[in-house]
Design an enzyme around this catalytic site. Structure first.
Site, PDB file in Angstrom:
ATOM      1  N   ASP A 164      -0.885  10.065   7.725  1.00  0.00           N
ATOM      2  CA  ASP A 164      -1.534  10.011   8.867  1.00  0.00           C
ATOM      3  C   ASP A 164      -2.320  11.294   9.050  1.00  0.00           C
ATOM      4  OD1 ASP A 164       1.407  11.206   8.839  1.00  0.00           O
ATOM      5  OD2 ASP A 164       0.728  11.993  10.755  1.00  0.00           O
ATOM      6  N   ASN A 165      -2.188  12.305   7.823  1.00  0.00           N
ATOM      7  CA  ASN A 165      -2.976  13.380   8.008  1.00  0.00           C
ATOM      8  C   ASN A 165      -4.214  13.439   6.882  1.00  0.00           C
ATOM      9  OD1 ASN A 165      -1.758  14.401  10.347  1.00  0.00           O
ATOM     10  ND2 ASN A 165      -0.210  15.651   8.866  1.00  0.00           N
TER      11      ASN A 165
HETATM   12  P1  AMP Z   1       1.261  16.242  12.827  1.00  0.00           P
HETATM   13  O1  AMP Z   1       2.475  16.871  12.298  1.00  0.00           O
HETATM   14  O2  AMP Z   1       0.593  17.460  13.839  1.00  0.00           O
HETATM   15  O3  AMP Z   1       0.288  15.533  12.039  1.00  0.00           O
HETATM   16  O4  AMP Z   1       2.001  15.300  14.158  1.00  0.00           O
HETATM   17  C1  AMP Z   1       2.511  14.204  13.514  1.00  0.00           C
HETATM   18  C2  AMP Z   1       2.817  13.352  14.832  1.00  0.00           C
HETATM   19  O5  AMP Z   1       3.575  13.991  15.865  1.00  0.00           O
HETATM   20  C3  AMP Z   1       1.526  12.941  15.455  1.00  0.00           C
HETATM   21  O6  AMP Z   1       1.837  11.619  16.151  1.00  0.00           O
HETATM   22  C4  AMP Z   1       1.443  13.902  16.764  1.00  0.00           C
HETATM   23  O7  AMP Z   1       0.436  13.518  17.752  1.00  0.00           O
HETATM   24  C5  AMP Z   1       2.861  13.997  17.086  1.00  0.00           C
HETATM   25  N1  AMP Z   1       2.913  15.426  17.839  1.00  0.00           N
HETATM   26  C6  AMP Z   1       3.010  16.680  17.114  1.00  0.00           C
HETATM   27  N2  AMP Z   1       3.121  17.568  18.078  1.00  0.00           N
HETATM   28  C7  AMP Z   1       3.498  16.902  19.322  1.00  0.00           C
HETATM   29  C8  AMP Z   1       3.666  17.356  20.434  1.00  0.00           C
HETATM   30  N3  AMP Z   1       3.958  18.800  20.871  1.00  0.00           N
HETATM   31  N4  AMP Z   1       3.801  16.462  21.626  1.00  0.00           N
HETATM   32  C9  AMP Z   1       3.665  15.291  21.430  1.00  0.00           C
HETATM   33  N5  AMP Z   1       3.432  14.724  19.981  1.00  0.00           N
HETATM   34  C10 AMP Z   1       3.326  15.521  19.226  1.00  0.00           C
HETATM   35 MG    MG Z   2      -1.321  14.696  12.291  1.00  0.00          MG
END
Ligand code: AMP
Ligand code: MG
Length: 467
Positions: free
Chosen positions: A245-246
């Site tokens: 997803d990244n």
């Molecule tokens: P990331 O690790 O930032 O790529 O996030 C992975 C997933 O977690 C994605 O679906 C983000 O939208 C969700 N996510 C990360 N941080 C938050 C947060 N503080 N509130 C809601 N969703 C989050």
């Molecule tokens: Mg992400």
């Protein structure tokens, strides 16, 4: 006037996203506006208050805010539904050259995909993303950009109470490998095909004319990722969360979470506090990109050929090419860094650096000054031998050639930490200092403290996702 938003993603079927406005914040204050980027994108902020716009408190005219749906493998484990849990796509802008860019707020409140999260971000990761993504752009690495950063005036609760902030991110799109996985996992062939067409039109329009557009698209993404990861390796960058997803199909670096730059060279370096196995260690990055691309290929199979055996054979052949493509890109990057077209010589330097824990950035940067040095003073014997061999092999590469590919300054972790600590008490001097110097990373800065590795008590052991 304004942003001149187009909303092509919002024209896709409802199941691609959730219509969602940013949740207003109590006391938005602008930290930084990237006026050069705004101008390049043709965004006219006249008559708009940037603090209100980039906090999400005021929607610019024409915005159709939405949170995108996607899935993904996180640290190898499958999550069928992720989606923008704290990000909102405001709309798309078209620059002077006709290229389309997403404008997205990150940290802008809860969405239907937030699961247990608060939808917010705190100041530290917002500033890290701002500085590092802009530095990456100046270093010539494909990346999302930072358009603005604001504080929200609200507290964010993590392990402690922290100041809330929002970063506005610009990307050529936010379509990820995980977006394809989302539709593939639901066996939503129609959605998959619409997504493919969207991504082809946005990123690789010539694929539309290929015999098998899905395969041509896959090949483009593979090439872009091979180039991207090789460019990360060339500057000692560790992404830290290379989940599917990244992984953007555009080939841009996206999601600056626990990312970090290596100081002393070691291939096993890992900083992310949540990467306990070292899955996304520096030297694992090409392997993980390859794995992510296999997931993309697998999602695209039904669009590659109706005969699934044939689809698998074609997709596998494409994915297999990543290894050679990456190797070629790596060779290009590292032979340019030493100015000699000899991959074994480049590898020999890395081995020597690993043995004595040399600083990655400064070792390469120092080469330009050694071209005409009478003798190599202060070098270990092994390094001396390498330098002699290197200089004998050096053709007509000049100091300027080397300095153009070996940065003098990178956003070192201890400097980022110092910036964040200062900013928490409302002092943005170091943030501005880093932004200034890192906009010209190939020039030696006046303040040479920024080129120095951390002192023992400044070493950053771990970086945190900051979610
Ligand atoms: P990331 O690790 O930032 O790529 O996030 C992975 C997933 O977690 C994605 O679906 C983000 O939208 C969700 N996510 C990360 N941080 C938050 C947060 N503080 N509130 C809601 N969703 C989050
Ligand atoms: Mg992400």
């Amino acid at each position: 006037m304004g942003f001149g938003f187009e909303n092509t993603y919002a024209r896709l079927p409802d199941r691609f996203y959730a219509a969602q406005s940013p949740v207003p914040v109590s006391a938005p204050k602008l930290i930084k506006l990237n006026t050069a980027l705004a101008a390049a994108l043709g965004i006219d902020l006249d008559g708009l208050d940037p603090a209100l716009v980039f906090s999400g408190n005021q929607l610019p005219q024409g915005a159709e805010p939405l949170a995108m749906a996607y899935a993904g493998h996180q640290f190898g484990g499958w999550s069928p539904q992720l989606g923008d849990g704290r990000a909102i796509l405001l709309g798309e802008v078209r620059d002077g050259a006709g290229k389309t860019w997403d404008v997205q707020l990150k940290g802008s409140g809860r969405t239907p995909w937030s699961r247990g999260g608060d939808g917010r971000a705190w100041l530290g990761p917002v500033l890290r993303e701002y500085v590092v993504s802009e530095a990456m752009a100046a270093l010539g690495v494909a990346t999302t950009r930072a358009l603005a950063a604001v504080t929200t005036g609200e507290d964010v609760l993590r392990e402690e109470v922290l100041p809330g902030a929002i970063v506005t991110r610009v990307a050529s799109s936010h379509v990820r490998v995980g977006t394809f996985q989302y539709f593939a996992a639901r066996e939503d062939l129609e959605g998959l095909e619409l997504l493919l067409n969207f991504a082809i039109e946005r990123h690789y329009p010539d694929a539309a004319r290929a015999e098998t557009p899905a395969l041509s698209f896959l090949d483009h993404v593979i090439e872009a990722q091979a180039k991207l990861v090789a460019s990360w390796m060339g500057i000692g960058f560790i992404h830290g969360v290379m989940n599917t997803d990244n992984c953007a199909v555009s080939g841009e670096t996206i999601d600056y979470g626990p990312c970090a730059f290596m100081d002393n060279y070691h291939p096993d370096t890992v900083f992310s506090s949540i990467d306990r196995q070292g899955r996304y260690a520096y030297s694992n990055q090409p392997r993980l990109a390859h794995w992510n691309l296999a997931q993309l290929a697998s999602s695209l199979l039904p669009l590659i050929d109706a005969d699934s055996d044939r689809a698998v054979a074609l997709a596998t052949a494409s994915v297999d090419r990543f290894v050679a493509l990456y190797q070629a890109e790596w060779t290009k990057v590292f032979t340019a860094k030493i100015g000699v077209d000899d991959v074994a010589l480049a590898q020999a330097l890395l081995s020597a650096m690993e043995a004595d824990g040399a600083d990655f950035t400064n070792t390469f940067r120092a080469l330009s000054g050694l071209i005409d040095a009478g003798e190599f003073t202060g070098q270990a014997a092994a390094r001396n031998a390498w330098l002699l061999e290197w200089r004998a092999a050096l053709g007509d590469a000049t100091a300027a050639d080397l300095d153009a590919v070996n940065p003098a300054v990178i956003p070192r972790n201890h400097q980022i930490e110092k910036m964040i600590t200062q900013a928490r008490s409302g002092n943005y001097a170091h943030f501005e200092n880093l932004m200034d110097v890192l906009s010209r990373p190939f020039e030696r800065p006046d303040d040479d403290r920024l080129t120095k590795p951390p002192a023992p008590d400044e070493v950053v052991q771990a970086t945190f996702c900051g979610t």
